[in-house]
Motif scaffolding. Sequence first.
Motif, PDB file in Angstrom:
ATOM      1  N   GLY A 170       0.795  -1.227   0.000  1.00 49.24           N
ATOM      2  CA  GLY A 170       0.000   0.000   0.000  1.00 49.24           C
ATOM      3  C   GLY A 170       0.826   1.275   0.000  1.00 49.24           C
ATOM      4  O   GLY A 170       0.518   2.238   0.685  1.00 49.24           O
ATOM      5  N   CYS A 171       1.886   1.303  -0.793  1.00 47.70           N
ATOM      6  CA  CYS A 171       2.789   2.464  -0.766  1.00 47.70           C
ATOM      7  C   CYS A 171       2.334   3.590  -1.691  1.00 47.70           C
ATOM      8  O   CYS A 171       2.903   4.678  -1.669  1.00 47.70           O
ATOM      9  CB  CYS A 171       4.212   2.042  -1.134  1.00 47.70           C
ATOM     10  SG  CYS A 171       4.388   1.560  -2.862  1.00 47.70           S
ATOM     11  N   THR A 172       1.363   3.325  -2.536  1.00 47.88           N
ATOM     12  CA  THR A 172       0.798   4.271  -3.520  1.00 47.88           C
ATOM     13  C   THR A 172       1.723   4.638  -4.678  1.00 47.88           C
ATOM     14  O   THR A 172       1.382   5.477  -5.509  1.00 47.88           O
ATOM     15  CB  THR A 172       0.274   5.606  -2.891  1.00 47.88           C
ATOM     16  OG1 THR A 172       1.371   6.403  -2.476  1.00 47.88           O
ATOM     17  CG2 THR A 172      -0.670   5.348  -1.738  1.00 47.88           C
ATOM     18  N   ASN A 173       2.914   4.049  -4.737  1.00 44.70           N
ATOM     19  CA  ASN A 173       3.815   4.343  -5.864  1.00 44.70           C
ATOM     20  C   ASN A 173       3.135   4.092  -7.209  1.00 44.70           C
ATOM     21  O   ASN A 173       3.209   4.894  -8.123  1.00 44.70           O
ATOM     22  CB  ASN A 173       5.071   3.461  -5.800  1.00 44.70           C
ATOM     23  CG  ASN A 173       6.108   4.028  -4.854  1.00 44.70           C
ATOM     24  OD1 ASN A 173       5.862   5.047  -4.212  1.00 44.70           O
ATOM     25  ND2 ASN A 173       7.249   3.370  -4.754  1.00 44.70           N
ATOM     26  N   CYS A 174       2.482   2.924  -7.298  1.00 38.64           N
ATOM     27  CA  CYS A 174       1.876   2.554  -8.582  1.00 38.64           C
ATOM     28  C   CYS A 174       0.678   3.452  -8.896  1.00 38.64           C
ATOM     29  O   CYS A 174       0.439   3.804 -10.043  1.00 38.64           O
ATOM     30  CB  CYS A 174       1.473   1.080  -8.578  1.00 38.64           C
ATOM     31  SG  CYS A 174       0.309   0.636  -7.284  1.00 38.64           S
ATOM     32  N   VAL A 175      -0.041   3.855  -7.849  1.00 36.80           N
ATOM     33  CA  VAL A 175      -1.206   4.729  -8.053  1.00 36.80           C
ATOM     34  C   VAL A 175      -0.744   6.030  -8.699  1.00 36.80           C
ATOM     35  O   VAL A 175      -1.340   6.524  -9.651  1.00 36.80           O
ATOM     36  CB  VAL A 175      -1.910   5.017  -6.710  1.00 36.80           C
ATOM     37  CG1 VAL A 175      -3.111   5.938  -6.935  1.00 36.80           C
ATOM     38  CG2 VAL A 175      -2.341   3.721  -6.038  1.00 36.80           C
ATOM     39  N   ASP A 176       0.369   6.569  -8.188  1.00 32.19           N
ATOM     40  CA  ASP A 176       0.904   7.822  -8.728  1.00 32.19           C
ATOM     41  C   ASP A 176       1.456   7.644 -10.129  1.00 32.19           C
ATOM     42  O   ASP A 176       1.413   8.546 -10.950  1.00 32.19           O
ATOM     43  CB  ASP A 176       2.023   8.352  -7.814  1.00 32.19           C
ATOM     44  CG  ASP A 176       1.498   8.704  -6.438  1.00 32.19           C
ATOM     45  OD1 ASP A 176       0.272   8.893  -6.322  1.00 32.19           O
ATOM     46  OD2 ASP A 176       2.309   8.776  -5.490  1.00 32.19           O
ATOM     47  N   GLU A 177       2.014   6.459 -10.387  1.00 29.77           N
ATOM     48  CA  GLU A 177       2.726   6.244 -11.646  1.00 29.77           C
ATOM     49  C   GLU A 177       1.772   6.012 -12.820  1.00 29.77           C
ATOM     50  O   GLU A 177       2.086   6.346 -13.949  1.00 29.77           O
ATOM     51  CB  GLU A 177       3.672   5.040 -11.474  1.00 29.77           C
ATOM     52  CG  GLU A 177       4.665   4.838 -12.594  1.00 29.77           C
ATOM     53  CD  GLU A 177       5.731   5.940 -12.670  1.00 29.77           C
ATOM     54  OE1 GLU A 177       5.894   6.685 -11.683  1.00 29.77           O
ATOM     55  OE2 GLU A 177       6.372   6.064 -13.722  1.00 29.77           O
ATOM     56  N   CYS A 178       0.619   5.423 -12.530  1.00 26.16           N
ATOM     57  CA  CYS A 178      -0.273   4.979 -13.612  1.00 26.16           C
ATOM     58  C   CYS A 178      -0.737   6.149 -14.476  1.00 26.16           C
ATOM     59  O   CYS A 178      -1.326   7.114 -13.992  1.00 26.16           O
ATOM     60  CB  CYS A 178      -1.493   4.261 -13.038  1.00 26.16           C
ATOM     61  SG  CYS A 178      -2.575   3.646 -14.352  1.00 26.16           S
ATOM     62  N   LEU A 179      -0.458   6.032 -15.776  1.00 24.18           N
ATOM     63  CA  LEU A 179      -0.761   7.125 -16.708  1.00 24.18           C
ATOM     64  C   LEU A 179      -2.257   7.270 -16.944  1.00 24.18           C
ATOM     65  O   LEU A 179      -2.742   8.349 -17.264  1.00 24.18           O
ATOM     66  CB  LEU A 179      -0.078   6.855 -18.055  1.00 24.18           C
ATOM     67  CG  LEU A 179       1.445   6.824 -18.074  1.00 24.18           C
ATOM     68  CD1 LEU A 179       1.931   6.260 -19.399  1.00 24.18           C
ATOM     69  CD2 LEU A 179       1.988   8.237 -17.856  1.00 24.18           C
ATOM     70  N   VAL A 180      -2.986   6.150 -16.829  1.00 19.07           N
ATOM     71  CA  VAL A 180      -4.409   6.193 -17.174  1.00 19.07           C
ATOM     72  C   VAL A 180      -5.304   6.125 -15.936  1.00 19.07           C
ATOM     73  O   VAL A 180      -6.507   5.922 -16.034  1.00 19.07           O
ATOM     74  CB  VAL A 180      -4.776   5.054 -18.160  1.00 19.07           C
ATOM     75  CG1 VAL A 180      -4.090   5.284 -19.493  1.00 19.07           C
ATOM     76  CG2 VAL A 180      -4.391   3.689 -17.602  1.00 19.07           C
ATOM     77  N   GLU A 181      -4.689   6.312 -14.773  1.00 16.60           N
ATOM     78  CA  GLU A 181      -5.406   6.310 -13.497  1.00 16.60           C
ATOM     79  C   GLU A 181      -6.281   5.075 -13.321  1.00 16.60           C
ATOM     80  O   GLU A 181      -7.457   5.161 -12.954  1.00 16.60           O
ATOM     81  CB  GLU A 181      -6.214   7.603 -13.357  1.00 16.60           C
ATOM     82  CG  GLU A 181      -5.295   8.814 -13.341  1.00 16.60           C
ATOM     83  CD  GLU A 181      -6.028  10.144 -13.214  1.00 16.60           C
ATOM     84  OE1 GLU A 181      -7.264  10.139 -13.181  1.00 16.60           O
ATOM     85  OE2 GLU A 181      -5.337  11.165 -13.138  1.00 16.60           O
TER      86      GLU A 181
END
Lengths: 605, 160
Positions: free
Chosen positions: A552-563
């Motif tokens: 649950g670090c949110t790294n991927c949430v921030d990285e995702c280009l298409v949300e």
Amino acid sequence: MDNREVLICSGTGCLSSGAEEIEEAFQQELVDRDLLEDIEVKKVVKKTGCVGPCSLGPIAIVKPEKTFYGKLEVQDVEKIVTEHLEQGNIVTDLLVEEDGHKVEEYTELNFIKGQKQIALKNIGEIDPASVEDYLKQEGYQAVEKALLDSTPEEVIKEIKDSGLRGRGGAGFPTGLKWEFTAQAESEQKYIVCNADEGDPGAFMDRSIIEGDPHKVIEAMTIAGYAIGADKGYVYVRAEYPLAIETLASALDIARDRGYLGENILESDFSFDIEIRVGAGAFVCGEETALLKSIEGKRGMPNPKPPYPAQKGLWGEPTVINNVETLACVPEIINQGSSWFNGIGTESSSGSKVFAVAGDVIGTGLIEVPMGITIKEVVFDVAGGIPDNKELKAVQIGGPSGGTIPSQYMDLEIDYESLNEAGAIMGSGGLVVMDEDTCMVDVARFFLDFTQEESCGKCPPCRIGTKRMLEILERITSGAGEEGDIDKLQELGERIIETSLCGLGQTAPNPVLSTIRFFRDEYEAHIYDETCPAGVCQELAPPYVIEDETCIGCTNCVDECLVEAISGEAGEVHEIDEDECIACGACAEVCPVDAIYQRSQGKGDA
Amino acid sequence: MGAEKFPELDPIFAKYRGKKGTLIPVLHEVQNRVGYLPEDIQKHVAQKLNVPLSKVTGVISFYSFFSTEPQGEHTLGVCLGTACYVKGAEALVEEVKDQLDISEGETSDDGKFTLTVTRCVGTCSLAPVVMIDNKYYGNLKPADIPEILAKYQDSGQEGK
């Protein structure tokens, strides 16, 4: 402690991994300890071109023991100076490990052991800026032998007898080319060195010029003497600033020392060389286009005949040889044609430099005898495929070449065998591809390249490659149609038959060879709408997050280009599979490797 | 009137006077000096070398190294050679576009970077590679891009 040398690889590859800082650190340590008189830190491009294992750069080799230190960091330098240079003990910690043991001497590296170096012989042994270094390696002896002891006819005969063939493309016999040009009647003739090394994945010419520039100068002078030319041009790509600089200063030195200019070595022969810098057009590697470019025109090819041997630069008879071909010439004159002819296969003598890159452990330049198998190159010399993956294919010859599948790995490499397998020797780019490579996408990549680089003069190449590219783009985006494969084959064959120059005549090769060996992949894209390798994004399966691993670090949430990823900090995140475009950016940033691509399972993503 | 224009370019023409086939080397040097090759410069070169303007323009439009538009302070080239492509260079292009908010061939609003996609730069062992001016950055991941760009943001200096 006498005659100690520390050789630092200063090829473009090593420079970008920090070789300059390593060299400065050595210089500083030696100054600090007052050792400079005993030990000389030389800047040398390492033995295997800019490479050796340039995946191991930055590199230092300590002589006379030839101890090889790789992947150096600045703080390692002090240790080497103290323990090795001062106390004479090899720093075992900094040695490279292969097959479970530490390798001490660089000649014992797998990467070096399997090679037969002719064109690359001096590279790594000498400082490219030092003509003295070159002279110590029999430098300028071949030109002396040719100019003072042989007639031009004898020189040409020697090259013909050696069986040397062009190393930059089609493999035309070099001696014959020289003979035709020598026999052409004209007051003015030219030698042109083709250093417009444009095939993606090939960089041997750059390394030879950067590492052993005098050899190219010597070879061009010999060629000039053989055909009766007093002027030479080296046409270098603008993408190679270091090569241009190195060659320019070597030319100045050669003029100063009387190896170029009027009455070379006090003979009647005069010869000089000028550098011409390209301007970013791939087609200029084609010889008639290259000549146009030297003349200051748009680099568009001419139909052949007439060949440059009859009507070349400014309409005069011209020999065009590639850098690697020329680099073999002084060796042949020094060692004799039968020595060279004794290496390799019947139709292809000598050795060939390959630029090994892609999904392979030991990337870099290798020079191996003709007749070696692809398997030996990939597994014995270059160390095999990383991450325990399977070899899928090798691509040889760049955008003019073809893709050879893993079941052909016992193929003995020479000009003819590669042609039969649908590839070409070309300039010797050898890109290794593992199981995660999509062959349709590779074909699309090469065609995108040639289509963009088509000069536009002849319609088969200009329009034909465009149409082929459109079909390939359709297939990789999931909109492939029944009959597309047949259309690609038919178009490809027509383009080969009817194009004006080598660029168009070979452009369909990457497509035709992948259809030949990987037709099922094309069919999977068209009929099943899947990309078996998971590369083509519009066909690729989405990524998923493994609940039990996610922190649950949110790294991927921030990285995702298409949300497409949701989840608060500290909670398990989730990917919306309908939104996911399978770009893999999330997996890239995940610190705990919790994200993988659906069909492939963890570990393969 | 062309005679008094661009006197700073005169040494370039002097250097190549009397040599054959000098249009391309002259254009290289002029572009190095001026930064790009707009129409008035093209006219000047044509006049100085005594060749038709159509030939000068034809050569400039043929070769991708020549530009008729002003370039950014730094040229950022993402290598799309085979090795770089196989190792994921396209993701680097996307990241740079994202970071700088420009497309290929465009210059960032602050005039710092022009983004180009280059042919193989011959450092395949370091794939994927980005070249900024004459400096190479190898073995990159998209996540490395912001840090590299930041080195060039503060000063005009090349970062280490």
